[in-house]
Design an enzyme around this catalytic site. Structure first.
Site, mmCIF file in Angstrom:
data_model
loop_
_atom_site.group_PDB
_atom_site.id
_atom_site.type_symbol
_atom_site.label_atom_id
_atom_site.label_comp_id
_atom_site.label_asym_id
_atom_site.label_seq_id
_atom_site.Cartn_x
_atom_site.Cartn_y
_atom_site.Cartn_z
ATOM 1 N N LYS A 28 3.067 -9.891 10.344
ATOM 2 C CA LYS A 28 4.302 -10.783 9.550
ATOM 3 C C LYS A 28 5.546 -10.612 10.439
ATOM 4 O O LYS A 28 6.402 -9.953 9.987
ATOM 5 C CB LYS A 28 4.393 -10.258 8.122
ATOM 6 C CG LYS A 28 3.384 -10.223 7.034
ATOM 7 C CD LYS A 28 3.866 -9.589 5.759
ATOM 8 C CE LYS A 28 2.690 -9.500 4.846
ATOM 9 N NZ LYS A 28 3.403 -8.678 3.537
ATOM 10 N N ASP B 196 4.123 -5.147 9.514
ATOM 11 C CA ASP B 196 5.227 -5.882 8.555
ATOM 12 C C ASP B 196 6.603 -5.737 8.882
ATOM 13 O O ASP B 196 6.924 -6.205 10.135
ATOM 14 C CB ASP B 196 4.962 -5.095 7.126
ATOM 15 C CG ASP B 196 5.684 -5.994 5.981
ATOM 16 O OD1 ASP B 196 5.915 -7.294 6.196
ATOM 17 O OD2 ASP B 196 5.878 -5.409 4.991
ATOM 18 N N PHE C 259 2.145 -11.562 0.048
ATOM 19 C CA PHE C 259 1.415 -10.299 -0.029
ATOM 20 C C PHE C 259 0.080 -10.138 -0.232
ATOM 21 O O PHE C 259 -0.372 -10.950 -1.161
ATOM 22 C CB PHE C 259 2.197 -9.528 -1.206
ATOM 23 C CG PHE C 259 1.897 -7.903 -1.321
ATOM 24 C CD1 PHE C 259 2.939 -7.222 -0.578
ATOM 25 C CD2 PHE C 259 0.977 -7.332 -1.858
ATOM 26 C CE1 PHE C 259 2.495 -5.750 -0.383
ATOM 27 C CE2 PHE C 259 0.692 -5.970 -1.776
ATOM 28 C CZ PHE C 259 1.329 -5.275 -0.968
ATOM 29 N N ARG D 3 -8.518 -2.602 -2.692
ATOM 30 C CA ARG D 3 -8.756 -2.396 -1.356
ATOM 31 C C ARG D 3 -10.488 -2.627 -1.134
ATOM 32 O O ARG D 3 -10.639 -3.037 -0.063
ATOM 33 C CB ARG D 3 -8.724 -0.667 -1.123
ATOM 34 C CG ARG D 3 -7.570 -0.493 -1.088
ATOM 35 C CD ARG D 3 -7.223 0.812 -0.103
ATOM 36 N NE ARG D 3 -6.036 1.745 -0.629
ATOM 37 C CZ ARG D 3 -5.010 1.589 0.287
ATOM 38 N NH1 ARG D 3 -5.179 0.763 1.338
ATOM 39 N NH2 ARG D 3 -3.907 2.413 0.003
ATOM 40 N N GLU E 275 -4.198 -0.751 13.040
ATOM 41 C CA GLU E 275 -3.366 -0.711 11.658
ATOM 42 C C GLU E 275 -3.694 -2.277 10.969
ATOM 43 O O GLU E 275 -4.230 -3.032 11.845
ATOM 44 C CB GLU E 275 -2.037 -0.636 12.092
ATOM 45 C CG GLU E 275 -0.965 -1.085 11.016
ATOM 46 C CD GLU E 275 -0.944 0.121 9.889
ATOM 47 O OE1 GLU E 275 -1.977 0.272 9.266
ATOM 48 O OE2 GLU E 275 0.181 0.607 9.438
ATOM 49 N N ASP E 276 -3.705 -2.028 9.718
ATOM 50 C CA ASP E 276 -4.079 -3.234 8.968
ATOM 51 C C ASP E 276 -2.856 -4.361 9.245
ATOM 52 O O ASP E 276 -3.098 -5.475 9.544
ATOM 53 C CB ASP E 276 -4.159 -2.861 7.303
ATOM 54 C CG ASP E 276 -2.939 -2.078 6.907
ATOM 55 O OD1 ASP E 276 -2.032 -1.711 7.638
ATOM 56 O OD2 ASP E 276 -2.916 -1.599 5.773
ATOM 57 N N ASP F 41 -3.809 -2.830 -0.264
ATOM 58 C CA ASP F 41 -3.872 -2.537 -1.506
ATOM 59 C C ASP F 41 -2.557 -3.012 -2.003
ATOM 60 O O ASP F 41 -1.659 -3.345 -1.126
ATOM 61 C CB ASP F 41 -3.916 -1.055 -1.838
ATOM 62 C CG ASP F 41 -2.499 -0.331 -1.406
ATOM 63 O OD1 ASP F 41 -2.251 -0.627 -0.136
ATOM 64 O OD2 ASP F 41 -2.129 0.303 -1.931
ATOM 65 N N LYS G 12 -4.659 4.193 4.554
ATOM 66 C CA LYS G 12 -6.321 3.731 4.120
ATOM 67 C C LYS G 12 -6.394 2.323 4.351
ATOM 68 O O LYS G 12 -7.645 1.991 4.595
ATOM 69 C CB LYS G 12 -6.273 4.229 2.561
ATOM 70 C CG LYS G 12 -6.148 5.464 2.121
ATOM 71 C CD LYS G 12 -6.027 5.443 0.687
ATOM 72 C CE LYS G 12 -5.601 6.601 0.004
ATOM 73 N NZ LYS G 12 -5.559 6.659 -1.525
ATOM 74 N N GLY G 13 -5.126 1.591 4.626
ATOM 75 C CA GLY G 13 -5.404 0.180 4.625
ATOM 76 C C GLY G 13 -6.283 -0.297 5.661
ATOM 77 O O GLY G 13 -6.944 -1.303 5.756
HETATM 78 P P1 IMP Z 1 5.827 -1.658 7.704
HETATM 79 O O1 IMP Z 1 6.153 -0.239 7.788
HETATM 80 O O2 IMP Z 1 6.865 -2.537 6.713
HETATM 81 O O3 IMP Z 1 5.722 -2.414 8.995
HETATM 82 O O4 IMP Z 1 4.506 -1.665 6.810
HETATM 83 C C1 IMP Z 1 3.099 -1.622 7.182
HETATM 84 C C2 IMP Z 1 2.296 -1.016 5.884
HETATM 85 O O5 IMP Z 1 3.121 -1.751 4.818
HETATM 86 C C3 IMP Z 1 0.846 -1.740 6.194
HETATM 87 O O6 IMP Z 1 0.298 -0.623 6.954
HETATM 88 C C4 IMP Z 1 0.391 -1.886 4.906
HETATM 89 O O7 IMP Z 1 -0.012 -0.437 4.073
HETATM 90 C C5 IMP Z 1 1.718 -2.213 4.132
HETATM 91 N N1 IMP Z 1 1.916 -3.706 3.786
HETATM 92 C C6 IMP Z 1 2.719 -4.582 4.487
HETATM 93 N N2 IMP Z 1 2.500 -5.863 3.908
HETATM 94 C C7 IMP Z 1 1.447 -5.710 3.128
HETATM 95 C C8 IMP Z 1 0.734 -6.662 2.337
HETATM 96 O O8 IMP Z 1 0.864 -8.041 2.466
HETATM 97 N N3 IMP Z 1 -0.468 -6.235 1.487
HETATM 98 C C9 IMP Z 1 -0.642 -4.888 1.483
HETATM 99 N N4 IMP Z 1 0.059 -4.018 2.133
HETATM 100 C C10 IMP Z 1 1.046 -4.405 3.083
HETATM 101 MG MG MG Z 2 -0.969 0.840 4.339
#
Ligand code: IMP
Ligand code: MG
Length: 178
Positions: free
Chosen positions: A130, A102, A151, A164, A98-99, A158, A42-43
């Site tokens: 990040k 990470d 964060f 959100r 994508e939001d 969220d 949803k992000g």
């Molecule tokens: P990854 O799989 O670790 O790359 O995570 C990606 C997902 O983690 C993103 O789509 C976000 O939903 C969530 N996420 C990562 N960092 C943050 C943050 O700082 N705030 C909120 N959601 C985050």
């Molecule tokens: Mg997400």
């Protein structure tokens, strides 16, 4: 809700400018072509809704949902697709919206899944990046802002399904999630 935010990192105006800058690049790169823009729920909803309205190319909209987080603030690496796209993407240009990129677990899983459906191309567009937290070898083809290991919440992002709907992106107080 707003008391849980330590400081505003990006105002609505800064987010608007960032989205416009990304959209201009996509319009240029796919000029004369069409794309399937895949929103990762949803992000990404706010970013996606703002971005697609800036696109001048032909664009089909579709949605996916994946989970890797549960309630924690750290990605588990155990990614599951909860909702898949309905569009036939074979031979099409796909752009994943994508939001945040990470650790990269979520996007590498989603990208591999979409690549298995015989598209012409798959690119990644992430509003935030990040890089210091990356575990998977993955880069965004389009990225808005590179951020430190903070964060953040708001504008779709969220913590535990809250924040959100904030119109800006803020840094969440550590006391909320530690
Ligand atoms: P990854 O799989 O670790 O790359 O995570 C990606 C997902 O983690 C993103 O789509 C976000 O939903 C969530 N996420 C990562 N960092 C943050 C943050 O700082 N705030 C909120 N959601 C985050
Ligand atoms: Mg997400």
């Amino acid at each position: 809700m707003r008391n849980d935010v330590e400081r505003v990192l990006y105002s609505k105006e800064e987010l608007d400018m960032t989205v416009k800058r990304i959209a201009a690049r996509i319009n240029e790169d796919y000029s004369g072509e069409s794309i399937v823009a895949v929103c990762i729920l949803k992000g990404s909803i706010m970013f996606y809704a703002d971005l697609v309205r800036q696109l001048e190319i032909d664009c089909v909209l579709d949605f996916m949902s994946a989970s890797s987080y549960g309630k924690s603030a750290v990605s588990s690496g155990d990614v599951k697709i909860i909702k898949d796209i309905n569009t036939d993407i074979s031979g099409k240009n796909v752009v994943i919206i994508e939001d945040i990129l990470d650790t990269g677990h979520t996007l590498s899983y989603i990208k591999a899944h979409l690549e298995s459906l015989s598209p012409k191309t798959v690119k990644i567009c992430a509003l935030f990046d990040k890089p210091s937290r990356r575990v998977k070898d993955i880069v965004a083809d389009y990225s808005g802002k590179t951020i430190d290991d903070l964060f953040i919440v708001g504008y779709g992002l969220d913590y535990n399904e809250k924040y959100r709907n904030l119109p800006y992106v803020g840094v969440l107080k550590k006391s909320v999630y530690e």
